[in-house]
Design an enzyme around this catalytic site. Structure first.
Site, PDB file in Angstrom:
ATOM      1  N   LYS A  52       0.834  -1.199   0.000  1.00  0.00           N
ATOM      2  CA  LYS A  52       0.000   0.000   0.000  1.00  0.00           C
ATOM      3  C   LYS A  52       0.877   1.260   0.000  1.00  0.00           C
ATOM      4  O   LYS A  52       0.575   2.237  -0.683  1.00  0.00           O
ATOM      5  CB  LYS A  52      -0.956  -0.027   1.206  1.00  0.00           C
ATOM      6  CG  LYS A  52      -2.072  -1.068   1.012  1.00  0.00           C
ATOM      7  CD  LYS A  52      -2.868  -1.379   2.267  1.00  0.00           C
ATOM      8  CE  LYS A  52      -3.787  -2.578   1.989  1.00  0.00           C
ATOM      9  NZ  LYS A  52      -4.555  -3.029   3.153  1.00  0.00           N
ATOM     10  N   GLN A  96      -5.025  -2.158   9.509  1.00  0.00           N
ATOM     11  CA  GLN A  96      -4.809  -3.433   8.814  1.00  0.00           C
ATOM     12  C   GLN A  96      -5.325  -4.601   9.659  1.00  0.00           C
ATOM     13  O   GLN A  96      -4.973  -4.725  10.832  1.00  0.00           O
ATOM     14  CB  GLN A  96      -3.303  -3.603   8.510  1.00  0.00           C
ATOM     15  CG  GLN A  96      -2.976  -4.836   7.699  1.00  0.00           C
ATOM     16  CD  GLN A  96      -3.561  -4.781   6.274  1.00  0.00           C
ATOM     17  OE1 GLN A  96      -3.442  -3.791   5.573  1.00  0.00           O
ATOM     18  NE2 GLN A  96      -4.209  -5.862   5.860  1.00  0.00           N
ATOM     19  N   ASP A 119     -11.246   1.878   3.515  1.00  0.00           N
ATOM     20  CA  ASP A 119     -11.441   0.438   3.292  1.00  0.00           C
ATOM     21  C   ASP A 119     -12.904   0.134   2.982  1.00  0.00           C
ATOM     22  O   ASP A 119     -13.225  -0.956   2.490  1.00  0.00           O
ATOM     23  CB  ASP A 119     -11.035  -0.361   4.549  1.00  0.00           C
ATOM     24  CG  ASP A 119      -9.657  -0.991   4.415  1.00  0.00           C
ATOM     25  OD1 ASP A 119      -9.184  -1.158   3.273  1.00  0.00           O
ATOM     26  OD2 ASP A 119      -9.063  -1.321   5.455  1.00  0.00           O
TER      27      ASP A 119
END
Ligand code: NAP
Length: 290
Positions: A52, A96, A119
């Site tokens: 990322k 995460q 997300d």
């Protein structure tokens, strides 16, 4: 059979986003900013976050990784999330997953401001997506729909069968495939589904998202179907530098000859997930600058 190249498509999307980011920079005097919170040292999570960060570089974004040890308390993590929610220099952030067992992932997900939830996991974004309103789409499902579009694969009126009903892949993908404009007829299967091969054989578009290497065999696939393999299971492999190889949920060698289109693992859905995260971050920055 045509191979769907997620790596190349993702690179193309990131180049498009980089142009938008350059224009944003010229107008606003700053780059879009994505923060990733990484708890502990899980190998998969380390790799995802590193990818990322690389993608942010490719798009011309600013990125920050905030690390916490495995023993971080839930309250400490929630307090960090609160500060990121309030920080005007942060356009979007992700925590995460997975998190250590003592932390409730749902509470953490719901603590993120929906406006910064790039997300797309917050219930507000999930709800907005399900009724077709503007929101941050969950990245993996959005990446799959984008691949279908860019490869000109017809979805309207087609039967899309999804194996897996998780909150991050199966369910949000079902809602995207159903949206007006995509217009698929959707069936979602799971571990309690009876006669699974009979159902998968009806699929024009078959999506495997269950996390069981090689689960989809040739007899489960209709001639000419499009097969999208979401699975990424790490299989120990001493011959690789990393010590493992990634395996998809589809028995690729046997299934590919029957397909009109198929995604490989790696290099299919995975890179698209990251490209869609970048797209959400660009959108977040544009929203925040207004
Ligand atoms: P998950 O939360 O473990 O969900 C798996 C789903 O598969 C569940 O709904 C489960 O049914 C169903 N399932 C399990 N065994 C089955 C069987 N024998 N027959 C039919 N259905 C079965 O997994 P996930 O988070 O969605 O991830 C799935 C896979 O995609 C994993 O390999 C993951 O690593 C990968 N993934 C890849 C990306 C990417 O960017 N490439 C992103 C996310 C996930 P029940 O609900 O009944 O238990």
């Amino acid at each position: 059979m045509q191979l769907i190249d997620g790596k190349q498509t993702s690179a193309q999307i990131k180049a498009e986003i980089a142009q938008e980011a350059a224009q944003f920079m010229a107008e606003k005097g700053r780059a879009p900013h994505l923060v990733a919170v990484l708890v502990g040292h899980d190998g998969g999570s380390e790799t995802y976050v590193a990818n990322k960060v690389k993608a942010c570089e490719a798009c011309g974004f600013r990125s920050t990784v905030i690390r916490r040890e495995d023993d971080v308390t839930q309250d400490e993590l929630l307090s960090l999330i609160d500060s990121l929610n309030k920080d005007p220099e942060v356009d979007g952030f992700i925590v995460q997953l997975p998190l250590p067992a003592h932390i409730d992932e749902q509470i953490v997900t719901e603590a993120i401001l929906p406006d910064k939830d790039v997300d797309g996991f917050h219930p507000v974004n999930v709800g907005l997506q399900s009724i077709g309103l503007p929101c941050f789409h969950s990245a993996t499902p959005a990446g799959i729909v984008e691949l279908l579009k860019r490869y000109g694969i017809k979805t309207a009126g087609k039967h899309c069968v999804i194996i897996g009903r998780s909150n991050i892949v199966g369910k949000p993908l079902a809602s995207l495939m159903l949206q007006k404009g995509v217009d698929a007829t959707v069936t979602v299967c799971h571990s309690r589904t009876e006669n699974l091969p009979e159902i998968t054989r009806q699929a024009d578009i078959l999506v495997a998202a269950l996390g069981r290497p090689g689960f989809v065999t040739a007899d489960m696939v209709k001639e000419g179907a499009t097969v999208i393999d979401v699975g990424t299971t790490r299989i120990p492999d001493a011959s690789r530098k990393s010590g493992f190889r990634l395996s998809g949920d589809v028995d690729f060698d046997a299934v590919a000859p029957k397909c009109s289109f198929i995604t490989p693992v790696p290099g299919g859905v995975g890179p698209m997930t990251i490209a869609m995260l970048m797209r959400n971050t660009m959108l977040a920055a544009q929203r925040h600058s207004k």
